[in-house]
Design an enzyme around this catalytic site. Sequence first.
Site, short mmCIF file in Angstrom:
data_model
loop_
_atom_site.label_atom_id
_atom_site.label_comp_id
_atom_site.label_asym_id
_atom_site.label_seq_id
_atom_site.Cartn_x
_atom_site.Cartn_y
_atom_site.Cartn_z
N CYS A 27 54.57 63.85 65.18
CA CYS A 27 54.71 62.69 66.04
C CYS A 27 55.57 61.78 65.38
O CYS A 27 55.60 61.69 64.39
CB CYS A 27 53.40 62.29 66.76
SG CYS A 27 52.51 61.66 65.49
N HIS A 75 45.92 63.37 62.66
CA HIS A 75 46.58 64.82 63.03
C HIS A 75 46.50 65.79 61.82
O HIS A 75 46.44 65.42 60.95
CB HIS A 75 48.08 64.31 63.42
CG HIS A 75 48.09 63.56 64.57
ND1 HIS A 75 49.11 63.10 65.24
CD2 HIS A 75 47.09 63.29 65.54
CE1 HIS A 75 49.12 62.58 66.51
NE2 HIS A 75 47.85 62.47 66.57
N CYS A 117 53.15 60.75 62.48
CA CYS A 117 53.11 61.67 61.30
C CYS A 117 54.56 61.84 60.71
O CYS A 117 54.48 62.11 59.37
CB CYS A 117 52.72 63.20 61.81
SG CYS A 117 51.14 63.27 62.17
N LEU A 133 28.34 74.77 91.88
CA LEU A 133 29.54 74.78 90.98
C LEU A 133 29.32 74.36 89.77
O LEU A 133 30.21 73.72 89.02
CB LEU A 133 30.30 73.54 91.68
CG LEU A 133 30.75 73.78 93.26
CD1 LEU A 133 31.45 72.54 93.88
CD2 LEU A 133 31.68 74.82 93.45
N ALA A 180 37.99 86.50 94.17
CA ALA A 180 37.53 88.01 94.07
C ALA A 180 37.87 88.58 95.53
O ALA A 180 37.36 87.97 96.49
CB ALA A 180 35.73 88.11 93.80
N LEU A 213 43.97 78.11 98.22
CA LEU A 213 44.37 78.82 97.19
C LEU A 213 46.11 79.39 97.57
O LEU A 213 46.89 79.23 96.75
CB LEU A 213 43.77 80.47 96.93
CG LEU A 213 42.48 79.98 96.35
CD1 LEU A 213 41.66 81.54 96.56
CD2 LEU A 213 42.44 80.00 95.01
N ARG A 240 42.86 79.22 102.21
CA ARG A 240 44.07 78.65 102.52
C ARG A 240 44.45 77.63 101.65
O ARG A 240 45.62 77.38 101.41
CB ARG A 240 43.62 77.81 103.93
CG ARG A 240 44.98 77.32 104.73
CD ARG A 240 44.45 76.53 105.90
NE ARG A 240 43.92 75.46 105.85
CZ ARG A 240 43.29 74.69 106.73
NH1 ARG A 240 43.21 75.22 107.99
NH2 ARG A 240 42.78 73.65 106.58
N ARG A 257 26.59 77.97 84.58
CA ARG A 257 25.27 78.51 84.26
C ARG A 257 25.05 79.73 83.50
O ARG A 257 24.22 79.73 82.62
CB ARG A 257 24.44 78.79 85.73
CG ARG A 257 24.49 77.50 86.77
CD ARG A 257 23.57 77.98 87.95
NE ARG A 257 24.35 79.52 88.48
CZ ARG A 257 25.31 79.16 89.17
NH1 ARG A 257 26.01 78.15 89.47
NH2 ARG A 257 25.92 80.24 90.00
N GLU A 266 48.92 67.33 60.30
CA GLU A 266 49.73 67.31 59.23
C GLU A 266 49.15 66.17 58.10
O GLU A 266 49.37 66.42 56.91
CB GLU A 266 51.20 66.41 59.46
CG GLU A 266 52.07 67.19 60.52
CD GLU A 266 51.49 66.82 62.01
OE1 GLU A 266 50.52 66.72 62.09
OE2 GLU A 266 52.42 67.01 63.00
C1 AOF Z 1 51.02 65.63 65.61
N1 AOF Z 1 49.99 66.39 64.98
O1 AOF Z 1 47.93 67.14 65.12
C2 AOF Z 1 48.80 66.10 66.95
C3 AOF Z 1 50.07 65.62 67.71
O2 AOF Z 1 46.74 59.07 70.25
P1 AOF Z 1 47.28 59.92 68.98
O3 AOF Z 1 47.66 59.13 67.83
O4 AOF Z 1 46.36 60.96 68.51
O5 AOF Z 1 48.51 60.61 69.59
C4 AOF Z 1 48.41 61.90 70.47
C5 AOF Z 1 49.65 62.65 70.70
O6 AOF Z 1 50.20 63.01 69.57
C6 AOF Z 1 49.68 63.76 71.47
O7 AOF Z 1 49.88 63.74 72.99
C7 AOF Z 1 50.73 64.85 71.10
O8 AOF Z 1 52.00 64.28 71.70
C8 AOF Z 1 50.93 64.41 69.47
N2 AOF Z 1 49.62 65.32 68.94
N3 AOF Z 1 51.15 65.55 67.06
O9 AOF Z 1 52.12 65.45 65.04
C9 AOF Z 1 48.92 66.54 65.78
N4 AOF Z 1 47.68 66.30 67.67
ZN ZN Z 2 51.19 63.05 64.64
#
Ligand code: AOF
Ligand code: ZN
Length: 335
Positions: free
Chosen positions: A77, A50, A86, A209, A156, A288, A286, A212, A52
């Site tokens: 997290c 992550h 983190c 779909l 559109a 949309l 419909r 391109r 941090e």
């Molecule tokens: C953070 N710093 O840079 C991000 C966070 O499966 P993991 O361990 O990578 O956890 C994913 C979850 O952690 C994600 O759904 C979100 O809630 C958080 N993401 N948290 O502290 C980060 N990318």
């Molecule tokens: Zn984290």
Amino acid sequence: MDHSKFLTRCLQLANYGRGTTSPNPMVGAVVVHNGLIIGEGYHRKAGEPHAEVMAIRSVENRDLLKQSTLYCSLEPCAHYGKTPPCCELISSQSIPHVVIGTGDPHSKVDGKGVAHLRSHGIKVEFAPSPHKFQRLNEVFWTNMTKNRPQFTLKWAENASGYIDRTRTAEEKAMRISGPLAALRTHQLRGSVDGILISSKTAHFDLPSLTTRKWFGQSPTPIILLSQDFPLKREWLSSLEVQPIIIGNKIPHGYSGINCNPRNLEQWVPKLFDFGLNHILVEGGTRILQSFIDGGLADSIHRYISSDRLEDGVSAPNAPILTTTAELGNDRYERS
Ligand code: AOF
Ligand code: ZN
């Protein structure tokens, strides 16, 4: 102390992860000591460290962490996902002060990261407004808070409010918007996971779909089946990406959701099972309209050409769209 420039730097860093973090959010973090940035990081890819962690690892003199402030665009997290929490790393490094852009709506975090930090005597502050930190991760936000994919609607129409002329099965669909609008549409296609159309649109237009005209992968076609407009086998097998079909009689050899396609509540949450977090809804009217009326239009992109037409297929009734631009001869409006 004005935190805004360091929080802005977090947003810039987070953006380096654009396009590669899904289903995780984009997150940026900086470590500041005596008003100077001594460490920076961002989340690059789901499964990798992550933001941090990257920011803390980048600090040369780790002793300075004890007198530093950590800025992060999202609440640190608090859970074991693919990577460890983190908030525990931050408290173990004795960082005394954390400034956060916005809380994390993930059910396993949702304030628990902040609670952990505060219970370890860490001063926690928030940005004055969470808006731009949430907008950075719109899709993640919808996925977490509404437990469904994000829906972006696009169509559109001409100056008379028609998306097509009235036509027979043999006649080709009318081109409404110009080449710049087409580029923008393909840019959108390259950024979503799925593209949703009705079997009526499929039946008459046989669209490919694909992405391109811009970079990126082609999205997964999602087709809403109506008994009146069966899908042509040759068209199905010509699609670049294996489609998902929603309806009562899914053709043999294809996967999908067996249900009444008109009942959106029945199938919308199930799209998550196919790993579809962001879906572009391209029509017809419909479908949309049912997304707009059902409160599922998270974002709308509308192109309006200057041509007029006596009669035709009416465009959906859209809410007022405030952001506008000129794209060649078309007016481009989005929510
Ligand atoms: C953070 N710093 O840079 C991000 C966070 O499966 P993991 O361990 O990578 O956890 C994913 C979850 O952690 C994600 O759904 C979100 O809630 C958080 N993401 N948290 O502290 C980060 N990318
Ligand atoms: Zn984290």
